[in-house]
Design an enzyme around this catalytic site. Sequence first.
Site, PDB file in Angstrom:
ATOM      1  N   SER A  50       0.853  -1.200   0.000  1.00  0.00           N
ATOM      2  CA  SER A  50       0.000   0.000   0.000  1.00  0.00           C
ATOM      3  C   SER A  50       0.883   1.241   0.000  1.00  0.00           C
ATOM      4  O   SER A  50       1.832   1.331   0.789  1.00  0.00           O
ATOM      5  CB  SER A  50      -0.877   0.020   1.261  1.00  0.00           C
ATOM      6  OG  SER A  50      -1.333   1.344   1.507  1.00  0.00           O
ATOM      7  N   HIS A  93      -1.188  -1.451  -4.051  1.00  0.00           N
ATOM      8  CA  HIS A  93      -2.482  -1.267  -3.375  1.00  0.00           C
ATOM      9  C   HIS A  93      -2.734   0.228  -3.216  1.00  0.00           C
ATOM     10  O   HIS A  93      -1.944   0.949  -2.591  1.00  0.00           O
ATOM     11  CB  HIS A  93      -2.416  -1.946  -1.999  1.00  0.00           C
ATOM     12  CG  HIS A  93      -3.693  -1.975  -1.238  1.00  0.00           C
ATOM     13  ND1 HIS A  93      -4.705  -2.882  -1.477  1.00  0.00           N
ATOM     14  CD2 HIS A  93      -4.127  -1.198  -0.215  1.00  0.00           C
ATOM     15  CE1 HIS A  93      -5.698  -2.677  -0.625  1.00  0.00           C
ATOM     16  NE2 HIS A  93      -5.377  -1.662   0.156  1.00  0.00           N
ATOM     17  N   ASP A 144      -5.206   3.043  -1.848  1.00  0.00           N
ATOM     18  CA  ASP A 144      -6.304   3.272  -0.895  1.00  0.00           C
ATOM     19  C   ASP A 144      -7.025   4.572  -1.213  1.00  0.00           C
ATOM     20  O   ASP A 144      -6.505   5.658  -0.943  1.00  0.00           O
ATOM     21  CB  ASP A 144      -5.748   3.328   0.530  1.00  0.00           C
ATOM     22  CG  ASP A 144      -5.293   1.970   1.021  1.00  0.00           C
ATOM     23  OD1 ASP A 144      -4.128   1.845   1.430  1.00  0.00           O
ATOM     24  OD2 ASP A 144      -6.121   1.039   0.980  1.00  0.00           O
ATOM     25  N   MET A 167      -9.813   7.081  -0.337  1.00  0.00           N
ATOM     26  CA  MET A 167     -10.615   7.435   0.843  1.00  0.00           C
ATOM     27  C   MET A 167     -11.296   8.777   0.596  1.00  0.00           C
ATOM     28  O   MET A 167     -10.665   9.720   0.111  1.00  0.00           O
ATOM     29  CB  MET A 167      -9.733   7.538   2.088  1.00  0.00           C
ATOM     30  CG  MET A 167      -8.988   6.255   2.423  1.00  0.00           C
ATOM     31  SD  MET A 167      -7.993   6.480   3.922  1.00  0.00           S
ATOM     32  CE  MET A 167      -7.070   4.941   3.934  1.00  0.00           C
ATOM     33  N   HIS A 174      -8.465  -0.140  -3.523  1.00  0.00           N
ATOM     34  CA  HIS A 174      -9.293  -0.402  -2.335  1.00  0.00           C
ATOM     35  C   HIS A 174     -10.114   0.854  -2.099  1.00  0.00           C
ATOM     36  O   HIS A 174      -9.576   1.873  -1.651  1.00  0.00           O
ATOM     37  CB  HIS A 174      -8.378  -0.724  -1.144  1.00  0.00           C
ATOM     38  CG  HIS A 174      -9.104  -0.934   0.136  1.00  0.00           C
ATOM     39  ND1 HIS A 174      -8.459  -0.947   1.347  1.00  0.00           N
ATOM     40  CD2 HIS A 174     -10.417  -1.124   0.411  1.00  0.00           C
ATOM     41  CE1 HIS A 174      -9.346  -1.142   2.310  1.00  0.00           C
ATOM     42  NE2 HIS A 174     -10.542  -1.247   1.779  1.00  0.00           N
ATOM     43  N   MET A 197     -12.482   2.964  -0.131  1.00  0.00           N
ATOM     44  CA  MET A 197     -13.122   3.239   1.146  1.00  0.00           C
ATOM     45  C   MET A 197     -13.950   4.510   0.957  1.00  0.00           C
ATOM     46  O   MET A 197     -13.573   5.615   1.377  1.00  0.00           O
ATOM     47  CB  MET A 197     -12.071   3.409   2.257  1.00  0.00           C
ATOM     48  CG  MET A 197     -11.424   2.073   2.632  1.00  0.00           C
ATOM     49  SD  MET A 197      -9.825   2.219   3.420  1.00  0.00           S
ATOM     50  CE  MET A 197      -8.782   2.388   1.973  1.00  0.00           C
ATOM     51  N   MET A 200     -10.346  -6.833   6.457  1.00  0.00           N
ATOM     52  CA  MET A 200      -9.582  -5.757   7.086  1.00  0.00           C
ATOM     53  C   MET A 200      -9.076  -6.230   8.442  1.00  0.00           C
ATOM     54  O   MET A 200      -9.845  -6.770   9.253  1.00  0.00           O
ATOM     55  CB  MET A 200     -10.462  -4.519   7.268  1.00  0.00           C
ATOM     56  CG  MET A 200     -10.811  -3.780   5.975  1.00  0.00           C
ATOM     57  SD  MET A 200      -9.380  -3.274   5.014  1.00  0.00           S
ATOM     58  CE  MET A 200      -8.638  -2.080   6.121  1.00  0.00           C
ATOM     59  N   GLY A 213      -0.235   2.295   9.264  1.00  0.00           N
ATOM     60  CA  GLY A 213       0.579   2.304  10.477  1.00  0.00           C
ATOM     61  C   GLY A 213      -0.126   1.853  11.734  1.00  0.00           C
ATOM     62  O   GLY A 213       0.403   2.003  12.839  1.00  0.00           O
ATOM     63  N   ASP A 265      -5.422  -6.902   5.039  1.00  0.00           N
ATOM     64  CA  ASP A 265      -4.988  -5.518   4.858  1.00  0.00           C
ATOM     65  C   ASP A 265      -5.047  -4.765   6.187  1.00  0.00           C
ATOM     66  O   ASP A 265      -6.121  -4.603   6.767  1.00  0.00           O
ATOM     67  CB  ASP A 265      -5.923  -4.848   3.828  1.00  0.00           C
ATOM     68  CG  ASP A 265      -5.561  -3.416   3.549  1.00  0.00           C
ATOM     69  OD1 ASP A 265      -6.369  -2.722   2.897  1.00  0.00           O
ATOM     70  OD2 ASP A 265      -4.481  -2.969   3.987  1.00  0.00           O
ATOM     71  N   GLY A 289      -1.725  -3.449   9.062  1.00  0.00           N
ATOM     72  CA  GLY A 289      -0.753  -3.859  10.083  1.00  0.00           C
ATOM     73  C   GLY A 289       0.000  -5.127   9.748  1.00  0.00           C
ATOM     74  O   GLY A 289       0.610  -5.758  10.614  1.00  0.00           O
TER      75      GLY A 289
END
Length: 232
Positions: A18, A42, A44, A46, A75, A77, A146, A154, A184, A186
């Site tokens: 990511s 990846h 993200d 958002m 991805h 969101m 998730m 992080g 996905d 951590g």
Amino acid sequence: MNVTRGYPQPVGVLISPSVLNSDLARLADEVGRIAQAADFVHLDVMDNHFVPNLTFGLPVIESLLRDCPVPADCHLMIADPDRWAPAYAEAGAASVTFHVEAAQNPVAICGSIRSAGARAGVAVKPGTDVEDLADLLPCLDMILVMTVEPGFGGQSFMTDMLPKIRRARALADASGTDVWIQVDGGIDVSNIERCADAGASIFVAGSAVFRDPDPSAMIERLRALANRASTR
Ligand code: DX5
Ligand code: ZN
């Protein structure tokens, strides 16, 4: 690696770094840093509605995908995937994942993503049961479990998601379809083997990759650990 329209044929596990915690002011360069070692990148998306964070949207993805050296795993969101998800596939993404919690008509969304030539993925937040996706399996190419609350990179891996990964794998196997299980949030060297053992076969890693002085070497290390523990 045999890369057809957008995605590699699964030969062992897949790593999808990511870019969320990379230097987004140099997004294309950051993608270039991982392109050789990664199976996907990846991305993200958002919208500060579905999650309390804002990253980038369709115009940025369209520009990036005009000349992207690695298949894109988007991805989403976002609050309105019914409207927007197909456009990411049309922009050239190899895989487009939306959240079932935000979808009005997930079957239709999956169909439009696939019609545009991409793989269709559905994501579940930690509080959503993966059994909610049972009826969707024939329309799906991937389930994203998730392992953090979506919105930020992080964060710490949620170990209580391991049984859910196992349930997702069992659900996919019972459906007789070739649905990939993605994790996905951590993901790093301390937990990727447990995720692979639970049945995941495609792994998103953001901070673990981009915080390492040698992102490519970290990708290869994550892949080796996951392959060793993989049950696929
Ligand atoms: C979180 C995103 C993840 C995140 C992963 O909402 O969906 O893809 O960027 O980053 P790390 O690996 O740092 O948790
Ligand atoms: Zn993500």
